[in-house]
Every structure is written in C-alpha cells, then in structure tokens.
Design a protein around this motif. Structure first.
Motif, short mmCIF file in Angstrom:
data_model
loop_
_atom_site.label_atom_id
_atom_site.label_comp_id
_atom_site.label_asym_id
_atom_site.label_seq_id
_atom_site.Cartn_x
_atom_site.Cartn_y
_atom_site.Cartn_z
N ALA A 1 0.83 -1.21 0.00
CA ALA A 1 0.00 0.00 0.00
C ALA A 1 0.86 1.26 0.00
CB ALA A 1 -0.93 -0.01 1.21
N SER A 2 1.92 1.23 0.77
CA SER A 2 2.80 2.40 0.84
C SER A 2 3.50 2.63 -0.50
CB SER A 2 3.84 2.20 1.95
OG SER A 2 4.63 3.35 2.12
N ARG A 3 3.94 1.57 -1.14
CA ARG A 3 4.60 1.71 -2.43
C ARG A 3 3.63 2.22 -3.50
NH1 ARG A 3 8.33 -3.85 -2.42
NH2 ARG A 3 10.12 -2.91 -1.33
N ALA A 4 2.38 1.79 -3.42
CA ALA A 4 1.39 2.25 -4.39
C ALA A 4 1.10 3.75 -4.22
CB ALA A 4 0.10 1.45 -4.24
N ALA A 5 1.21 4.24 -2.98
CA ALA A 5 0.88 5.63 -2.70
C ALA A 5 2.07 6.57 -2.86
CB ALA A 5 0.32 5.75 -1.28
N ASN A 6 3.28 6.02 -2.84
CA ASN A 6 4.48 6.86 -2.84
C ASN A 6 5.21 6.72 -4.17
OD1 ASN A 6 7.30 7.68 -2.48
ND2 ASN A 6 6.74 7.92 -0.33
N PRO A 7 5.41 7.81 -4.92
CA PRO A 7 5.97 7.72 -6.27
C PRO A 7 7.48 7.92 -6.36
CG PRO A 7 5.11 9.91 -5.93
CD PRO A 7 4.87 9.16 -4.64
N TYR A 8 8.19 7.95 -5.25
CA TYR A 8 9.62 8.26 -5.31
C TYR A 8 10.38 7.45 -6.35
CZ TYR A 8 9.95 11.23 -1.12
OH TYR A 8 9.84 12.25 -0.21
N LEU A 9 10.25 6.13 -6.30
CA LEU A 9 11.05 5.31 -7.20
C LEU A 9 10.59 5.45 -8.65
CD1 LEU A 9 11.54 2.08 -5.07
CD2 LEU A 9 13.01 4.09 -5.24
N ALA A 10 9.28 5.56 -8.85
CA ALA A 10 8.75 5.70 -10.21
C ALA A 10 9.11 7.05 -10.82
CB ALA A 10 7.24 5.50 -10.20
N ASP A 11 9.24 8.07 -9.99
CA ASP A 11 9.47 9.42 -10.50
C ASP A 11 10.96 9.78 -10.62
OD1 ASP A 11 6.78 9.77 -10.67
OD2 ASP A 11 6.59 11.07 -8.90
N ARG A 12 11.82 8.85 -10.35
CA ARG A 12 13.25 9.11 -10.51
C ARG A 12 13.59 9.48 -11.96
NH1 ARG A 12 16.08 5.04 -10.61
NH2 ARG A 12 18.09 5.85 -9.90
N ARG A 13 14.64 10.28 -12.14
CA ARG A 13 15.15 10.62 -13.48
C ARG A 13 16.65 10.31 -13.50
NH1 ARG A 13 13.53 16.53 -15.12
NH2 ARG A 13 14.36 15.74 -17.09
N PRO A 14 17.00 9.04 -13.67
CA PRO A 14 18.40 8.62 -13.56
C PRO A 14 19.34 9.37 -14.49
CG PRO A 14 16.95 6.72 -13.59
CD PRO A 14 16.09 7.90 -13.91
N GLY A 15 18.85 9.83 -15.63
CA GLY A 15 19.72 10.54 -16.55
C GLY A 15 20.29 11.82 -15.98
N LEU A 16 19.68 12.34 -14.92
CA LEU A 16 20.16 13.57 -14.30
C LEU A 16 21.21 13.31 -13.21
CD1 LEU A 16 16.78 15.48 -13.81
CD2 LEU A 16 18.40 15.67 -15.71
N TYR A 17 21.44 12.05 -12.87
CA TYR A 17 22.21 11.75 -11.68
C TYR A 17 23.64 11.27 -11.99
CZ TYR A 17 17.35 11.39 -10.04
OH TYR A 17 16.03 11.61 -9.80
N GLY A 18 24.12 11.53 -13.18
CA GLY A 18 25.43 11.03 -13.55
C GLY A 18 26.54 11.47 -12.63
N SER A 19 26.41 12.65 -12.04
CA SER A 19 27.47 13.15 -11.16
C SER A 19 27.62 12.29 -9.91
CB SER A 19 27.18 14.60 -10.74
OG SER A 19 25.96 14.67 -10.02
N LEU A 20 26.61 11.51 -9.58
CA LEU A 20 26.70 10.67 -8.39
C LEU A 20 27.70 9.53 -8.55
CD1 LEU A 20 22.94 10.42 -7.38
CD2 LEU A 20 24.70 11.90 -6.42
N VAL A 21 28.02 9.16 -9.78
CA VAL A 21 28.96 8.07 -10.01
C VAL A 21 30.23 8.56 -10.69
CG1 VAL A 21 27.22 6.26 -10.05
CG2 VAL A 21 27.79 7.45 -12.16
N ARG A 22 30.41 9.87 -10.76
CA ARG A 22 31.66 10.44 -11.27
C ARG A 22 32.45 11.04 -10.11
NH1 ARG A 22 28.34 12.57 -15.54
NH2 ARG A 22 28.36 14.61 -14.52
N THR A 23 33.72 10.71 -10.04
CA THR A 23 34.57 11.23 -8.98
C THR A 23 35.00 12.65 -9.33
OG1 THR A 23 35.39 9.02 -8.48
CG2 THR A 23 36.70 10.89 -7.66
N PRO A 24 34.80 13.62 -8.43
CA PRO A 24 35.23 14.98 -8.72
C PRO A 24 36.72 15.05 -9.05
CG PRO A 24 33.88 14.92 -6.75
CD PRO A 24 34.15 13.49 -7.12
N ALA A 25 37.09 16.00 -9.90
CA ALA A 25 38.49 16.11 -10.31
C ALA A 25 39.41 16.31 -9.12
CB ALA A 25 38.63 17.28 -11.29
#
Length: 276
Positions: free
Chosen positions: A242-266
C-alpha cells in the motif's frame, strides 16, 4: 513476517557466552511468533575488543557459525548476526543470515568502514547489495555506517529489497541516526529497515541503543530504549504494498540527471573505483 531485534552488547570477548545469549533470545523470539532474529554489529565477539578481533575471527562456515545454525534450527527461526569473518589473511566486519533450518542464506561484508578503529582492524567488502528470500520477502543486508550513505539504500530499493537488516554499533553522540535518518531511509526507499544497536559503554565507545524497525511510511513500528532489550514487530507485506502504491519516489526518478553521483570529482581522483 514478525521480526525480533536483540539490542544487547553481550559479553565482549566471550563467544561462548554470546552464543548462549543468542540461543536464549532465539527461544523467546520464537515464543513471540518471530520468524527472524537480528543482532547488533559484531555481536558474536564484541566490538571494542582490539586485536582480539583478528584472534576471534572465523570463516563464514566456522565453529561459531555452526553453533548459530544449530540455534536457528532448534528454535525454528532465521538468525542474522554480526561477527568478524576471516577470509585468508583478511578480516571483515560481517553479518551472516541463517535460515530457520540452519542453512546459510547469505553473508555481507561491511563496505564503508567508520573511523580509524575499523579501518585498522577490518578490510572493506566490495558488494553493496546482498539479498536473500525469507518469509515471502526479499531481505537485504547492510551494517551500521553503510546505511548513512543514501546511495547504498537506494541500490537496495532498486534491486527489490523489502526488508533491510542493519546490525549496528551506533555510538554517542550520533543517536539522531537511529531517531531520524533510519526512518527517513525507510520512507524515501519504500522498504522496512531493521536497525539493531549495541548498548552501554564498551572500551572507548558508548553505544546509544534506540534500535528500531522503521516502516515504509517513515514510522517506528517498534523502538527500543537505551538498555538491553528484545523487541518484536511485524514487517507487513500489505502495508509495504500500500505504501509503495501511494508513494511515487522510485517511479518518478530521473536517472539521466544523476550522472554526477557516479563520477569522482576532479579534486578527488578515483582510486580503485569500479562503475557498472
């Protein structure tokens, strides 16, 4: 599935004594209908035991593991317990998951080592997501500091973990992790988190207790105090659905915007980083 959380520091350095405490707790947990018992980090040996970490470490299938398997089978419930695990010359801070029939389901090695003490005594693990099926749920394993990295818990959510087991040795003054961070992790990732701490003073450390089974709605389904305690609560699949059906966090993710999370800063060159 009914989950029992054993909040205790046991007897540091006394494996036999801790195995007896585990067996006694397993009997009480089974009598309360639990299908799973979770202990704190390094419960089998103690946490602040210095060089005894290496002396007491055993392989994942060592004598102590066989004793825990006997406890699980004798009482008919699964057991997740913290221990030092020897793998050749390396020692890992580990959690082992044993099924109710005594079979080993999974083992996880702590990937994020906290502070100079852990970095001196342990080698880090290299697998973020370790899972097993138990009681109709997908159960994931993690240890203490690991849960404070949001990427770790999100990786479990994306891999389908329903119940995340987190043996911990959370110490003063970081009780806000148990009080606030863990329930938020459960909510933002739509899973249950069983966070099980040690208690009292041990060596240079003072553990805060406050173990919790946090639900996907962000509430504490059960919460311990500051002393030794065995508490039981349900990880309810219906509430999870029920909680997963009501909560859209995982469905609303936009992974294409998160590339910096797996790139090490210079400014922080990668050392042994592997990206998949």
């Amino acid at each position: 599935m009914r989950v029992a959380l054993l909040q205790s520091s046991g007897r540091p350095g006394d494996v036999a004594g801790n195995l007896r405490e585990l067996d006694e707790a397993a009997g009480r947990a089974a009598a309360m209908g639990a299908g799973l018992l979770v202990t704190p980090e390094m419960f089998l040996t103690g946490y602040a035991i210095g060089d005894d970490v290496a002396r007491l470490a055993e392989p994942a299938d060592g004598d102590a593991a066989q004793a825990v398997a006997g406890t699980a089978a004798r009482h008919g419930l699964a057991v997740a317990y913290g221990c030092p695990e020897r793998d050749g010359t390396r020692v890992h801070n580990s959690v082992q998951l044993i099924a109710a029939d005594g079979a080993r389901l999974a083992g996880y090695r702590k990937t994020h080592l906290y502070g100079a003490y852990e970095q001196h005594h342990f080698a880090p693990g290299d697998r973020t997501v370790v899972q097993a099926r138990l009681g109709g749920l997908t159960v994931g394993l993690m240890i203490c500091y690991d849960v404070e990295f949001p990427e770790n818990v999100r990786a479990h959510a994306l891999a389908g973990t329903d119940l995340l087991l987190v043996p911990t040795a959370q110490m003063h003054p970081y009780q806000f992790v148990a009080e606030s961070v863990v329930p938020v992790r459960a909510f933002e990732n739509q899973l249950y988190v069983a966070y099980v701490d040690r208690v009292g003073r041990e060596g240079a450390f003072e553990f805060v207790g406050l173990s919790v089974l946090a639900g996907p709605d962000g509430t504490a389904r059960a919460r311990a105090g500051r002393g030794t305690e065995l508490l039981v609560a349900d990880a309810d699949p219906a509430l999870l659905a029920a909680s997963r059906a009501a909560n859209p966090y995982l469905a609303d993710r936009r992974p294409g915007l998160y590339g910096s999370l797996v790139r090490t800063p210079a400014s922080q060159p990668a050392q042994g980083v592997r990206v998949r």
